[in-house]
Motif scaffolding. Structure first.
Motif, PDB file in Angstrom:
ATOM      1  N   SER A  78       1.016  -1.267   0.023  1.00 33.12           N
ATOM      2  CA  SER A  78       0.004  -0.088  -0.059  1.00 33.12           C
ATOM      3  C   SER A  78       1.110   1.349  -0.158  1.00 33.12           C
ATOM      4  N   ALA A 137     -18.387  -2.938   2.283  1.00 35.42           N
ATOM      5  CA  ALA A 137     -17.249  -1.791   2.455  1.00 35.42           C
ATOM      6  C   ALA A 137     -18.034  -0.950   3.167  1.00 35.42           C
ATOM      7  N   VAL A 142       3.392  10.544   9.347  1.00 40.42           N
ATOM      8  CA  VAL A 142       3.158   9.411   8.540  1.00 40.42           C
ATOM      9  C   VAL A 142       2.407  10.142   7.362  1.00 40.42           C
ATOM     10  N   PRO A 143       2.531   9.733   5.867  1.00 44.33           N
ATOM     11  CA  PRO A 143       1.902  10.432   5.011  1.00 44.33           C
ATOM     12  C   PRO A 143       0.485   9.995   5.069  1.00 44.33           C
ATOM     13  N   PRO A 144      -0.492  10.630   4.609  1.00 46.30           N
ATOM     14  CA  PRO A 144      -1.806  10.406   4.815  1.00 46.30           C
ATOM     15  C   PRO A 144      -2.217   9.274   3.526  1.00 46.30           C
ATOM     16  N   LEU A 145      -3.249   8.654   4.209  1.00 46.70           N
ATOM     17  CA  LEU A 145      -3.514   7.248   3.366  1.00 46.70           C
ATOM     18  C   LEU A 145      -4.254   7.947   2.082  1.00 46.70           C
ATOM     19  N   PHE A 148     -19.839  -1.610   5.854  1.00 39.82           N
ATOM     20  CA  PHE A 148     -19.620  -2.086   7.220  1.00 39.82           C
ATOM     21  C   PHE A 148     -18.057  -1.720   7.783  1.00 39.82           C
ATOM     22  N   ILE A 149     -17.248  -1.997   6.970  1.00 39.93           N
ATOM     23  CA  ILE A 149     -15.967  -1.917   7.500  1.00 39.93           C
ATOM     24  C   ILE A 149     -15.695  -0.262   7.662  1.00 39.93           C
ATOM     25  N   ASP A 150     -16.250   0.480   6.470  1.00 44.30           N
ATOM     26  CA  ASP A 150     -16.076   2.118   6.872  1.00 44.30           C
ATOM     27  C   ASP A 150     -16.769   2.483   8.442  1.00 44.30           C
ATOM     28  N   LEU A 201      -6.350   4.824  12.068  1.00 42.94           N
ATOM     29  CA  LEU A 201      -7.317   4.326  11.073  1.00 42.94           C
ATOM     30  C   LEU A 201      -6.652   3.767   9.926  1.00 42.94           C
ATOM     31  N   ASN A 202      -7.162   2.661   9.568  1.00 42.23           N
ATOM     32  CA  ASN A 202      -6.520   1.870   8.326  1.00 42.23           C
ATOM     33  C   ASN A 202      -7.395   1.722   7.357  1.00 42.23           C
ATOM     34  N   ASN A 203      -6.799   1.032   6.222  1.00 47.44           N
ATOM     35  CA  ASN A 203      -7.472   0.837   4.924  1.00 47.44           C
ATOM     36  C   ASN A 203      -8.662  -0.150   5.174  1.00 47.44           C
ATOM     37  N   ARG A 204      -9.596  -0.542   4.319  1.00 48.86           N
ATOM     38  CA  ARG A 204     -10.688  -1.277   4.369  1.00 48.86           C
ATOM     39  C   ARG A 204      -9.980  -2.934   4.610  1.00 48.86           C
ATOM     40  N   ILE A 261     -16.705   0.784  10.806  1.00 48.85           N
ATOM     41  CA  ILE A 261     -15.967   0.358  12.145  1.00 48.85           C
ATOM     42  C   ILE A 261     -14.985   1.337  12.241  1.00 48.85           C
ATOM     43  N   ASN A 262     -14.395   1.847  11.167  1.00 50.55           N
ATOM     44  CA  ASN A 262     -13.527   3.331  11.343  1.00 50.55           C
ATOM     45  C   ASN A 262     -14.477   4.337  11.750  1.00 50.55           C
ATOM     46  N   ARG A 268      -0.698   3.230  12.168  1.00 50.42           N
ATOM     47  CA  ARG A 268      -1.878   4.105  11.929  1.00 50.42           C
ATOM     48  C   ARG A 268      -2.905   3.819  12.953  1.00 50.42           C
ATOM     49  N   TRP A 276     -10.770  -6.792  12.364  1.00 51.46           N
ATOM     50  CA  TRP A 276     -12.080  -7.119  12.890  1.00 51.46           C
ATOM     51  C   TRP A 276     -12.467  -8.451  12.907  1.00 51.46           C
ATOM     52  N   THR A 296      -8.664  -3.190   8.119  1.00 51.47           N
ATOM     53  CA  THR A 296      -9.668  -3.081   9.097  1.00 51.47           C
ATOM     54  C   THR A 296     -10.502  -4.338   9.308  1.00 51.47           C
ATOM     55  N   SER A 297     -10.904  -5.064   7.989  1.00 55.62           N
ATOM     56  CA  SER A 297     -11.631  -6.139   7.904  1.00 55.62           C
ATOM     57  C   SER A 297     -10.882  -7.106   8.414  1.00 55.62           C
TER      58      SER A 297
END
Lengths: 250, 227
Positions: A3, A115, A38-41, A117-119, B39-42, A121-122, B37, B49, B45-46
């Protein structure tokens, strides 16, 4: 790991140069500065067409072959593989069609839900932190307001003390006047007593004198004088009676 | 060179180089490693979880000394689930369809839990050889039966996974061969066979995940008995 490479490749247009740059410079980066900040995602992943093929291929072929270029390339490749029997159609092909359908259907149907659902969570994580921050801020704002109120109260305390002071002064004044009044009354009472005493003395003296005078006068009246005065009185009375009768008859 | 039905289970080679090690370790790149980090990417995170849910569910009935096995069993779950589901793709080799790999995992892990139980609390572990509430007359027979069942466990674990996956893959191969063969001769029957293949593929997807979960669940049960 991949990534991070992708994040760097997004900035630099040419993917191959950026990859080689990262690999080359990785051995030179020894300080801890590359770890922070840390560079932003990136918000979205790399754009893909049909779920598999990166958009960069289409952009790469566009100047020379236009819009249909990559599709012709794909079709030509597949036809070449099939015609030369480099790819043989066997039972696995049928199975590949089957499992491909299942996977594509699954992704299309449940992809957005998963997607989201995962969002969520964050977002819950962020919301929790935000709620904690907001509650702390509101607590501090309340504390500031309370402090200001206390300061205003302290200002008012001066007025309270003045009022109390006035009150006490008034009480003292009232007390003093009362006592003065009492003193006046007492003095007046005593003086009245003295006056009454004097009056009594005077009266007694007067009465005594009158009595003594009367006694002496009465004892000085001789019987002859008494007879003459009575006869005179009777004569006067007769005259008076006559005049009264005359007035009454008139 | 004609293909026999069991050629899909041959250990993969490319020009005399064995590819089994690559087949087993390559799916590791599908799982991103945790970052620093917040907050991570999807995908990360999944993954986090799912792992936290699975671990908490598997380890909630186990006593705290058994929680040391959390890393082992959760990574085993991910390993088996990935192997099984990756084997569903066409032209792939499924390592967990080989008895060697499954017996290696099952035997070693089962022996680990049994030895742990025997070392830390031997009386309690041996007490499991006589189930509670059994009539006193049956005690000798029951102990023998329980001992046999205890020693059958690793074989059962390994063979269960192997048999499920091998049978599934074989069925898929048979059905797809039948569909292909009948496609030119009897298209309608081929369509029915195709529908059967479709359902079979769905079943295999479910079986792949369930078998991995069952393997890990049984190991956690054996751990619960012994810790």
């Amino acid at each position: 790991m991949l990534s991070r490479l992708q994040a760097i490749s997004v900035k630099v247009t040419d993917p191959f140069v950026s990859l080689s740059l990262v690999q080359a410079s990785r051995s030179l980066q020894t300080s801890s500065q590359r770890l922070a900040p840390v560079p932003p995602l990136p918000d979205h992943g790399g754009k893909v067409r049909h779920g598999l093929i990166p958009e960069e291929l289409f952009e790469f072929l566009y100047p020379k072959t236009g819009v249909t270029g990559p599709y012709m390339l794909g079709t030509g490749l597949i036809v070449y593989l099939l015609s030369k029997e480099l790819y043989v159609i066997n039972h696995e092909t049928i199975y590949a069609i089957c499992i491909g359908t299942i996977i594509v259907y699954g992704v299309k149907k449940y992809g957005a839900t998963v997607a989201a659902f995962i969002d969520s969570i964050n977002e819950e994580k962020v919301a929790k932190a935000q709620a904690a921050k907001d509650s702390h801020i509101s607590f501090l704002t309340e504390a500031i307001e309370n402090e200001k109120k206390e300061q205003w109260r302290v200002e008012g305390r001066g007025m309270l003390f003045d009022a109390k002071r006035n009150n006490v002064a008034m009480l003292l004044e009232t007390n003093y006047r009362e006592r003065q009044h009492m003193v006046t009354n007492e003095v007046k009472r005593r003086l009245d007593y003295q006056i009454a005493l004097q009056h009594l003395n005077r009266r007694l003296q007067q009465e005594h004198m009158i009595n003594w005078v009367e006694k002496n006068v009465i004892s000085s009246i001789t019987p002859q004088q008494e007879k003459e005065s009575i006869a005179k009185c009777i004569a006067d009375l007769k005259v008076l009676a006559k005049t009264t009768q005359a007035k009454a008859a008139a | 060179m004609t293909l026999s039905l069991f050629d899909q289970f041959l250990s993969p080679c490319c020009m005399l180089n064995s590819l089994v090690a690559i087949a087993i370790t390559l799916p590791w790149i599908l799982f991103p490693s945790p970052t620093t980090r917040w907050l991570n990417n999807r995908s990360l995170t999944s993954q986090n979880w799912f792992l936290s849910q699975a671990t908490s569910q598997i380890f909630s009935p186990i006593n705290p000394p058994g929680h040391k096995w959390a890393l082992l069993l959760s990574s085993l779950l991910i390993f088996l689930a990935t192997m099984n589901t990756a084997g569903l793709l066409p032209y792939t080799f499924t390592p967990t369809s080989q008895l060697s790999i499954n017996m290696g995992l099952a035997g070693a892990l089962w022996m680990g839990v049994v030895i742990l139980g025997m070392r830390t609390q031997p009386t309690h572990s041996l007490g499991h050889l006589l189930p509670e509430g059994a009539p006193a007359l049956l005690t000798p027979i029951l102990v023998i039966i329980e001992t046999i069942s205890l020693f059958i466990r690793p074989i059962a674990l390994g063979v269960r996974l192997t048999a499920n996956l091998t049978a599934g893959h074989l069925l898929i191969q048979l059905t797809s061969t039948a569909t292909l063969a009948m496609l030119t001769i009897m298209p309608v029957t081929a369509i029915f066979t195709g529908i059967l293949l479709f359902l079979l593929a769905l079943l295999e997807a479910a079986v792949a995940l369930i078998q991995a979960y069952v393997f890990v669940l049984l190991l956690s049960l054996y751990l619960q008995e012994n810790v």
